[in-house]
Design a protein around this motif. Structure first.
Motif, mmCIF file in Angstrom:
data_model
loop_
_atom_site.group_PDB
_atom_site.id
_atom_site.type_symbol
_atom_site.label_atom_id
_atom_site.label_comp_id
_atom_site.label_asym_id
_atom_site.label_seq_id
_atom_site.Cartn_x
_atom_site.Cartn_y
_atom_site.Cartn_z
ATOM 1 N N ALA A 198 -34.765 67.153 -1.372
ATOM 2 C CA ALA A 198 -34.603 67.045 0.077
ATOM 3 C C ALA A 198 -35.474 65.960 0.673
ATOM 4 N N GLN A 199 -36.648 65.748 0.085
ATOM 5 C CA GLN A 199 -37.596 64.771 0.627
ATOM 6 C C GLN A 199 -37.403 63.367 0.082
ATOM 7 N N GLY A 200 -36.390 63.182 -0.752
ATOM 8 C CA GLY A 200 -36.112 61.850 -1.272
ATOM 9 C C GLY A 200 -37.010 61.425 -2.412
ATOM 10 N N LYS A 201 -37.681 62.386 -3.062
ATOM 11 C CA LYS A 201 -38.583 62.029 -4.156
ATOM 12 C C LYS A 201 -37.842 61.731 -5.458
ATOM 13 N N TYR A 202 -36.522 61.970 -5.468
ATOM 14 C CA TYR A 202 -35.698 61.593 -6.611
ATOM 15 C C TYR A 202 -34.905 60.331 -6.291
ATOM 16 N N GLY A 203 -35.380 59.550 -5.335
ATOM 17 C CA GLY A 203 -34.655 58.351 -4.935
ATOM 18 C C GLY A 203 -33.442 58.716 -4.090
ATOM 19 N N LYS A 204 -32.375 57.959 -4.236
ATOM 20 C CA LYS A 204 -31.158 58.219 -3.470
ATOM 21 C C LYS A 204 -30.297 59.259 -4.173
ATOM 22 N N ALA A 205 -30.904 60.386 -4.442
ATOM 23 C CA ALA A 205 -30.216 61.445 -5.177
ATOM 24 C C ALA A 205 -29.473 62.360 -4.222
ATOM 25 N N SER A 206 -28.429 62.978 -4.754
ATOM 26 C CA SER A 206 -27.605 63.886 -3.975
ATOM 27 C C SER A 206 -27.418 65.186 -4.739
ATOM 28 N N VAL A 207 -27.197 66.265 -4.011
ATOM 29 C CA VAL A 207 -26.927 67.558 -4.638
ATOM 30 C C VAL A 207 -25.770 67.455 -5.622
ATOM 31 N N SER A 208 -24.799 66.610 -5.330
ATOM 32 C CA SER A 208 -23.604 66.486 -6.164
ATOM 33 C C SER A 208 -23.813 65.635 -7.416
ATOM 34 N N ASP A 209 -25.025 65.136 -7.636
ATOM 35 C CA ASP A 209 -25.293 64.308 -8.818
ATOM 36 C C ASP A 209 -25.316 65.118 -10.109
ATOM 37 N N VAL A 210 -25.470 66.438 -10.002
ATOM 38 C CA VAL A 210 -25.497 67.302 -11.187
ATOM 39 C C VAL A 210 -24.598 68.505 -10.944
ATOM 40 N N ARG A 211 -24.382 69.292 -11.988
ATOM 41 C CA ARG A 211 -23.629 70.540 -11.860
ATOM 42 C C ARG A 211 -24.629 71.703 -11.840
ATOM 43 N N TRP A 212 -24.663 72.423 -10.740
ATOM 44 C CA TRP A 212 -25.570 73.555 -10.600
ATOM 45 C C TRP A 212 -24.969 74.754 -11.305
ATOM 46 N N LEU A 213 -25.653 75.214 -12.331
ATOM 47 C CA LEU A 213 -25.081 76.188 -13.251
ATOM 48 C C LEU A 213 -25.405 77.637 -12.873
ATOM 49 N N ALA A 214 -26.687 77.970 -12.838
ATOM 50 C CA ALA A 214 -27.048 79.371 -12.617
ATOM 51 C C ALA A 214 -28.442 79.501 -12.032
ATOM 52 N N GLY A 215 -28.580 80.397 -11.072
ATOM 53 C CA GLY A 215 -29.887 80.835 -10.601
ATOM 54 C C GLY A 215 -30.170 82.167 -11.270
ATOM 55 N N VAL A 216 -31.271 82.252 -12.019
ATOM 56 C CA VAL A 216 -31.491 83.429 -12.874
ATOM 57 C C VAL A 216 -32.606 84.349 -12.390
#
Length: 325
Positions: free
Chosen positions: A102-120
């Motif tokens: 959220a704070q941009g510490k991953y550069g111009k990253a977006s939630v859609s850049d990966v596949r969110w699999l599971a919260g355990v």
């Protein structure tokens, strides 16, 4: 495990644990920890490895890989760029990962850049000191920091604006103390933080309850407060919440896994199905509790929507504090 193999799995392969993957898997599962060993995200991968089914008494192969750096940015970049991240590669994440996103510490990253699999599972923030520290509760620590803010060094995972920093900042504000006067040391994960605390390089650790629970057995540390709505069960049952001590701060943290966005839909759905069935079992609940985590189970599209909402919430909060790049 190739999709075609699913048709030939023996009925003896039971989804009784976190990853009920049969030992017939064509290749080992890789679990990437975006931090150094010893923290909560490492614990998530270790939980996975412990509960995989066995064949002839031999545990199925799970390779744990450590990719620290940039408070998760190195692992994120490796998976997004396809340098890492095949159909049997999982990356563990926490609420701190979502805050960094959220704070941009991953550069111009977006939630859609990966596949969110599971919260355990869910975790909560906590504040800890060495067992020989003079502070017996959170109020005593904050009073000491108010009198001489430069004397006490606080170990956090990440830099200013990280979730561990925000936990202390929120507590300080409830006590009318400016957190900018405190001394923080940025470390790579909970394992590093407790190592630094034991060596007295820092005098306080702001971290997660599950991390603290795993380090309390030897009696070297004392948890002054947990940042939960109510007291937590288990080894931290006697630890008062921050609310009980006059600081209305609650900080929940989810733990889970994501995959590369480049994996096939079939592989992604295969893993979603594994988690759905595993997390419905009593054995999974026992393993979750043993890992110091609390109930939270969400997969696939539902988790993706949840992550998107949380990241947007964190972004708004961070903008208000002037923390967004």
């Amino acid at each position: 495990m190739k999709p075609v193999l699913l048709r030939h799995l023996s009925s003896a392969c039971v989804f009784a644990t976190l990853f009920a993957l049969c030992a017939l898997s064509a290749q080992a599962t890789e679990c990437i920890v975006p931090a150094k060993p010893g923290g909560g995200m490492d614990g998530a991968c270790r939980m996975m490895r412990k509960v995989l089914p066995t064949k002839d008494g031999v545990a199925a192969a799970v390779k744990i890989s450590y990719l620290p750096g940039g408070i998760g940015a190195v692992a994120w970049s490796s998976v997004v760029s396809q340098r890492r991240g095949g159909p049997d590669t999982l990356v563990t994440f926490s609420g701190g990962s979502l805050l960094n996103l959220a704070q941009g510490k991953y550069g111009k990253a977006s939630v859609s850049d990966v596949r969110w699999l599971a919260g355990v599972g869910a975790d909560y923030g906590m504040i800890a000191v060495r067992s020989d520290a003079p502070y017996k509760n959170l109020r005593e620590l904050i009073d000491a920091m108010r009198k001489d803010p430069g004397k006490i060094t606080i170990g956090v995972s990440g830099t200013i604006g990280s979730q561990d920093w925000l936990k202390v900042a929120m507590i300080a504000r409830r006590a009318d103390v400016d957190p900018k006067n405190f001394r923080f040391v940025a470390l790579e994960g909970g394992g590093d933080s407790f190592t630094a605390l034991q060596a007295d390089h820092v005098q306080v650790v702001s971290g997660d309850a599950s991390e603290a629970a795993s380090y309390l057995k030897d009696g070297k540390f004392r948890v002054l407060a947990v940042l939960s709505e109510q007291r937590l069960p288990g080894v931290l049952a006697d630890v008062a919440t921050a609310r009980e001590q006059g600081f209305d701060v609650v900080w929940p943290i989810i733990r889970g896994f994501y995959m590369s966005a480049h994996v096939s839909e079939a592989d992604y759905r295969r893993w979603v199905a594994v988690f759905d069935q595993a997390m419905a079992s009593e054995e999974f609940k026992r393993q979750r509790a043993a890992s110091g985590l609390y109930p939270f189970a969400m997969t696939g599209a539902q988790l993706t929507d949840y992550v998107r909402k949380v990241v947007e919430q964190y972004r708004k909060q961070s903008q208000e504090l002037g923390l967004v790049r």
